[in-house]
Design an enzyme around this catalytic site. Structure first.
Site, PDB file in Angstrom:
ATOM      1  N   ASP A   8       0.829  -1.206   0.000  1.00 54.72           N
ATOM      2  CA  ASP A   8       0.000   0.000   0.000  1.00 54.72           C
ATOM      3  C   ASP A   8       0.864   1.257   0.000  1.00 54.72           C
ATOM      4  O   ASP A   8       2.092   1.188   0.146  1.00 54.72           O
ATOM      5  CB  ASP A   8      -0.919   0.001   1.218  1.00 54.72           C
ATOM      6  CG  ASP A   8      -1.939  -1.119   1.183  1.00 54.72           C
ATOM      7  OD1 ASP A   8      -2.315  -1.525   0.063  1.00 54.72           O
ATOM      8  OD2 ASP A   8      -2.351  -1.582   2.257  1.00 54.72           O
ATOM      9  N   TYR A  67       6.978  -9.499   7.474  1.00 48.39           N
ATOM     10  CA  TYR A  67       6.376  -8.179   7.613  1.00 48.39           C
ATOM     11  C   TYR A  67       6.922  -7.539   8.884  1.00 48.39           C
ATOM     12  O   TYR A  67       6.831  -8.119   9.964  1.00 48.39           O
ATOM     13  CB  TYR A  67       4.851  -8.271   7.684  1.00 48.39           C
ATOM     14  CG  TYR A  67       4.220  -8.752   6.407  1.00 48.39           C
ATOM     15  CD1 TYR A  67       3.831  -7.851   5.422  1.00 48.39           C
ATOM     16  CD2 TYR A  67       4.016 -10.111   6.164  1.00 48.39           C
ATOM     17  CE1 TYR A  67       3.253  -8.286   4.244  1.00 48.39           C
ATOM     18  CE2 TYR A  67       3.446 -10.551   4.990  1.00 48.39           C
ATOM     19  CZ  TYR A  67       3.061  -9.640   4.029  1.00 48.39           C
ATOM     20  OH  TYR A  67       2.488 -10.077   2.863  1.00 48.39           O
TER      21      TYR A  67
END
Length: 304
Positions: free
Chosen positions: A148, A207
């Site tokens: 994103d 992540y």
């Protein structure tokens, strides 16, 4: 058919008094030193600071081993549709400099920059096809996973193929590195088998979430860890005791709200503590999950 008794969530649950309000959350998050995080990401992308400065060398050594296992050997020279060259491209980019990975009209995305850089390596047949359709001369890049806007990638994996035989890994590296210096950098480019797919060939994904503390807060974390853990345990036991009844009617809930308001307000946390969050996260550990439905050439199954 047996009738099931469904218990609807009660929005007057007294534990709401022990939660932060939206205003309190916004004030706390706005006071974080986020610029330090952005500067760290920028230094990592520019190769000025290693990721080991934050994670340690042990984590990176494991990642490097898995990264080599993902790189499949190049296919043998064949004719027809097997004659193409496939490249595995690992890039790092600064999330604050792009509007995410996926190409979007009018936005500066990583995919648009990478594919524009790969346009010079497109074979003649595809170049003519793009010209006939009035499309720009750009390559097509597959990616392991989209990010994103604002998300930084340290080792994002993508792939590109062409039928041209004169394309070299260094040529691709130079083309992408010159597109957005300081914002987008190639970590490695290797020729792989045409069966390689950055999404389906992936063995793992990491992540990383960085939550910054101010200097004085960092000192408080180490000094108050024991006290915070004890307070959290007391609060947890408090809720278990109050919610222990199997049958709760509307009158009981009302009494809980009235009688417990003052007590819960005193137990409401006034600061973010790592020890409390770690105890909450432990409730998510040990879950058996299956990701076969996201894999290629396998039957979707949740019971294995």
């Amino acid at each position: 058919m047996e009738n099931k008794v469904l218990i609807q969530y009660n929005h007057t649950d007294p534990c709401s008094f022990a939660r932060w309000t939206t205003k309190e959350c916004f004030q706390f998050m706005s006071a974080r030193p986020w610029q330090q995080v952005m500067d760290f990401y920028s230094d990592v992308v520019k190769d000025r600071k290693p990721l080991s400065a934050l994670l340690g060398k042990a984590c990176l050594s494991k990642s490097n081993i898995n990264n080599r296992l993902e790189s499949l050997p190049p296919s043998q020279d064949k004719g027809g549709r097997w004659a193409r060259l496939t490249f595995k491209i690992v890039v790092s980019y600064h999330g604050g400099s792009f509007d995410g990975w996926q190409r979007q009209p009018g936005l500066n995305t990583v995919q648009s920059v990478v594919e524009k850089s790969l346009g010079k390596f497109v074979d003649e047949r595809k170049a003519q096809m793009l010209k006939d359709k009035g499309l720009p001369l750009e390559g097509a890049a597959l990616v392991a996973g989209r990010t994103d806007k604002g998300v930084t990638a340290v080792h994002q994996v993508c792939s590109f193929y062409t039928w041209r035989k004169d394309v070299k890994s260094q040529d691709i590296t130079d083309a992408i590195n010159s597109a957005a210096p300081g914002k987008l950098r190639v970590v490695s480019v290797t020729e792989v088998s045409r069966a390689f797919h950055p999404n389906f060939t992936a063995k793992w994904r990491h992540y990383l979430y960085i939550f910054p503390f101010n200097d004085e807060e960092d000192m408080e974390q180490s000094n108050q860890s024991g006290e915070n853990a004890q307070n959290f345990k007391s609060l947890e036991n408090y809720h278990e005791h109050k919610n222990g009844c199997d049958q709760c009617n509307e009158a009981n809930v009302g009494n809980l709200v009235i009688n417990d308001n003052e007590d819960l307000e005193t137990l409401k946390p006034r600061e973010f503590t790592v020890s409390r969050v770690n105890q909450l996260l432990q409730k998510l550990e040990g879950k058996l999950l299956s990701y076969k439905m996201f894999a290629r050439d396998t039957k979707p199954s949740r019971n294995e």
